[in-house]
Design an enzyme around this catalytic site. Structure first.
Site, PDB file in Angstrom:
ATOM      1  N   LEU A  73       7.016  -0.081   5.816  1.00  0.00           N
ATOM      2  CA  LEU A  73       7.014   1.052   4.592  1.00  0.00           C
ATOM      3  C   LEU A  73       6.463   2.589   5.201  1.00  0.00           C
ATOM      4  O   LEU A  73       5.302   2.792   4.746  1.00  0.00           O
ATOM      5  CB  LEU A  73       6.236   0.610   2.981  1.00  0.00           C
ATOM      6  CG  LEU A  73       7.340   1.200   2.449  1.00  0.00           C
ATOM      7  CD1 LEU A  73       8.490   1.485   2.394  1.00  0.00           C
ATOM      8  CD2 LEU A  73       6.216   1.070   0.845  1.00  0.00           C
ATOM      9  N   HIS A  74       7.389   2.922   5.965  1.00  0.00           N
ATOM     10  CA  HIS A  74       7.014   4.378   6.596  1.00  0.00           C
ATOM     11  C   HIS A  74       7.273   5.825   6.274  1.00  0.00           C
ATOM     12  O   HIS A  74       7.755   5.064   4.755  1.00  0.00           O
ATOM     13  CB  HIS A  74       7.547   4.390   7.848  1.00  0.00           C
ATOM     14  CG  HIS A  74       6.393   3.472   9.209  1.00  0.00           C
ATOM     15  ND1 HIS A  74       7.516   3.031  10.379  1.00  0.00           N
ATOM     16  CD2 HIS A  74       5.672   2.512   8.842  1.00  0.00           C
ATOM     17  CE1 HIS A  74       6.109   2.541  11.146  1.00  0.00           C
ATOM     18  NE2 HIS A  74       5.085   2.250  10.148  1.00  0.00           N
ATOM     19  N   ALA A  75       7.182   6.515   6.706  1.00  0.00           N
ATOM     20  CA  ALA A  75       7.358   8.326   5.827  1.00  0.00           C
ATOM     21  C   ALA A  75       9.190   7.894   4.831  1.00  0.00           C
ATOM     22  O   ALA A  75       8.926   8.742   4.258  1.00  0.00           O
ATOM     23  CB  ALA A  75       7.223   9.194   6.747  1.00  0.00           C
TER      24      ALA A  75
END
Lengths: 575, 88
Positions: free
Chosen positions: B14-16
């Site tokens: 769940l990155h930027a």
């Protein structure tokens, strides 16, 4: 007193100092308490600083359009999101209200806590996000302490920018007419300041250290990016001497640039094709304006990075056709997708690997994801009807991979035949030589490839077992290592034995001293960053092939890297 | 109040980018929306909160929604976590 620095961009710049004030010392705010009656005032002060910072980002985003890459602009959009983040903002409001910390102190404490939340995640990507938080914190802090950066977009006289370091935010709005040089305390030759200076062709010194704090606004400064020295308030005779030097240097640069339309042939008439490496279609024009005669490497990764979906055949076709049409009948080598290694894309399901450079990358991905590969090949083939395009496969390590890739190309061709679409049926198909096994077995590969292009960056790191991203071992990374040179020679000899052309598209080719050695070894084509083309051409035109061949022979017999470096340096006096 | 368990399907965690899209989607609803993961529950108003949860690909988490438009919100996030996130 003169200040020593690292010359990061050549040339001599003279102007008045414009000092970008460094942020105030954080130390004195860390424990500064306020009275309960001041809570509201302090909260207002903080909110105003956040609003000013948001405005500052908005201005940058507007100014940056067309100057910075989309990716770099997105950074500021992300910063704005962080400015509005309830976790960070609530934390700060809480510190002001309940711990009676001043706004600066609350900010510093909150930024530290959020940073440690990111660092605790033990994930390289997240660690970098900690840097974003820190940058946002720094900007709010500067705004709180009344230290917003000076306006560099409106300078009225020749200026030298002096700073601790320059960030993309500082450089986007530079008044290019009046900025004559940079001098910064921090950084090395690959820092943002250094790169932007070279792109803008402005002399620059990096790594000058804290001595630079003594410089005041308005001091007259000489930036000598050649010797790596900054001269504050020079005596009249020194200034005169430097004005002469500057004229002489600028004349030389002009002279070299004027070689643009001269042929790149050695004194004894051997043709060496000088080409440019590009990463977007727009850069093709720059290759031509520097006198390049082809494109030795068109990197196609830009089509796949920073986006949500894969590029369609039509979209790719347009990009390749643009290059073909700009370059007309000049040769353009399009390299198929070279993703993986240090270039990751979320589109391609590449899991995190222990050794990405030895992992699932480039042609290995393409031979697995056949549809993605074939879409690209169809687009290249279609564009081949509009110019002199060649196709090149990266990271080939054995003949089987080349055969497999060519089979996919055949499939792409018959699909176009079915659709009755025109393309060049005799398109030349070559390979990058960047894996040592390919360099060693070049004689076998040469039987089934139409050309070779040596990629020295990877060839060097694989041959020497040196990770080129690892700063501790950079000294070992040297393309003049005899092991690498022997591989290069083997590749050239094998190619010529079969009568195919061999070029180079690694960084090695852009250094005139190395270029002479490579020409002597027999390379037919050198491809490099467009800005280097005139400098290499100057070397080519001032040396005979016979002499270059002798230099190469001597270098191979010397065997030791230091001795080879010295030899090339000595010989460079001749051209 | 609605609660549903999902498994994270985006390829790189769940990155930027997925996190920022998630935040802007959640903003469109009046309901309170939060994520619960390993006994931590955070509101979907904060990108820092979402990112520092550190949910990895293949791990499960709960989405909790309460408010007048909770049904529509759950439907929207269901589509996000089950389908759209796979191409982010």
């Amino acid at each position: 007193m003169n200040i020593k620095g690292i010359g990061a961009s050549k040339g001599i710049g003279i102007g008045k100092a414009v000092v970008l004030k460094a942020a105030e010392d954080k130390g004195k705010f860390v424990d500064k308490r306020i009275l309960e009656s001041e809570i509201e005032k302090e909260t207002d002060r903080f909110n105003k600083a956040v609003a000013d910072t948001a405005k500052y980002y908005d201005e940058i985003i507007v100014k940056a359009r067309g100057v910075l890459k989309e990716q770099e602009i997105q950074v500021f959009e992300a910063y704005k999101l962080l400015l509005n983040d309830p976790i960070l903002m609530d934390m700060i409001a809480d510190f002001i209200k309940n711990e009676l910390l001043c706004a600066e102190g609350s900010l510093i404490k909150a930024v530290e806590q959020v940073k440690s939340m990111f660092l605790a995640l033990n994930d390289e990507y997240m660690r970098q996000r900690a840097e974003d938080i820190e940058n946002v914190g720094k900007n709010i802090f500067m705004s709180l302490t009344g230290n917003m950066p000076a306006d560099l977009s409106n300078l009225y006289e020749d200026s030298i920018i002096v700073a601790e370091d320059l960030s993309p935010a500082d450089t986007v709005s530079l008044d290019r007419r009046h900025v004559k040089g940079f001098a910064v305390e921090k950084g090395g030759v690959t820092s943002h300041t250094a790169i932007i200076a070279r792109t803008m062709e402005i002399p620059a010194l990096v790594g000058c250290g804290s001595e630079l704090k003594k410089i005041n606004n308005g001091d007259t400064l000489i930036v000598d990016g050649i010797k790596g020295v900054l001269i504050p308030n020079p005596e009249p005779d020194v200034l005169k001497e430097y004005l002469d030097l500057q004229n002489e240097y600028n004349r030389q640069v002009e002279k070299i640039k004027s070689l643009k339309d001269e042929p790149s042939i050695t004194l004894d008439g051997r043709k060496v094709l000088l080409a440019g490496n590009i990463a977007t279609p727009e850069e093709a024009n720059e290759v031509l304006s520097r006198g390049g005669e082809g494109i030795g490497l068109f990197r196609t990764e830009f089509l796949y990075l920073n986006r949500d979906n894969l590029p369609s055949e039509d979209e790719q076709f347009e990009a390749y056709r643009k290059v073909a049409e700009v370059m007309k009948d000049r040769p353009c080598i399009i390299r198929t997708l070279d993703i993986g290694g240090d270039k990751q894309s979320a589109l391609l399901n590449i899991p995190k690997e222990e050794n990405p450079f030895l992992g699932y990358r480039a042609i290995r991905i393409c031979l697995t994801e056949r549809d993605i590969f074939k879409t690209q090949l169809r687009a290249i083939l279609r564009a081949s009807a509009f110019g002199n395009l060649r196709v090149m496969f990266p990271m080939i390590s054995c003949i089987e991979e080349l055969r497999e890739a060519k089979a996919v190309l055949k499939e792409a061709m018959s699909e176009l035949d079915e659709r009755n679409i025109q393309y060049n049926k005799d398109i030349e198909v070559g390979i990058m030589i960047e894996v040592p096994s390919a360099a060693i077995s070049a004689d076998i590969l040469a039987k089934e490839a139409d050309f070779f292009s040596i990629g020295t960056n990877d060839l060097c790191q694989y041959t020497l077992a040196v990770d080129r991203m690892n700063e501790k071992i950079t000294a070992l990374y040297n393309p003049l290592n005899i092991g690498v040179l022997r591989l290069i020679k083997n590749v050239i000899d094998a190619a010529h034995e079969r009568g195919i052309e061999v070029g180079m598209c690694g960084e090695m080719a852009s250094n005139p001293e190395y270029a002479v050695l490579l020409i002597g070894l027999g390379l037919d084509e050198l491809s490099m960053v467009p800005a280097s083309i005139p400098y290499v051409k100057q070397a080519v035109r001032n040396i005979s092939f016979e002499r270059a061949a002798n230099i190469a022979k001597t270098a191979l017999s010397l065997g030791e890297t230091d001795k080879i470096i010295n030899l090339l340096k000595e010989e460079s006096n001749a051209y | 109040m609605l609660t549903k368990t999902f498994v994270l399907k985006c390829p790189i965690g769940l990155h930027a980018r997925p996190a920022s899209i998630l935040i802007s989607e959640a903003e469109k609803f009046k309901s309170e929306i939060s994520i619960r993961y390993k006994n931590k529950e955070i509101s979907l108003k904060s990108i820092i909160g979402v990112m520092t949860l550190g949910i990895k690909t293949g791990e499960s988490f709960d989405v909790i929604i309460s408010g007048e438009d909770e049904a529509e919100a759950m439907e929207r996030l269901n589509k996000f976590f089950e389908e759209e996130i796979q191409s982010l």
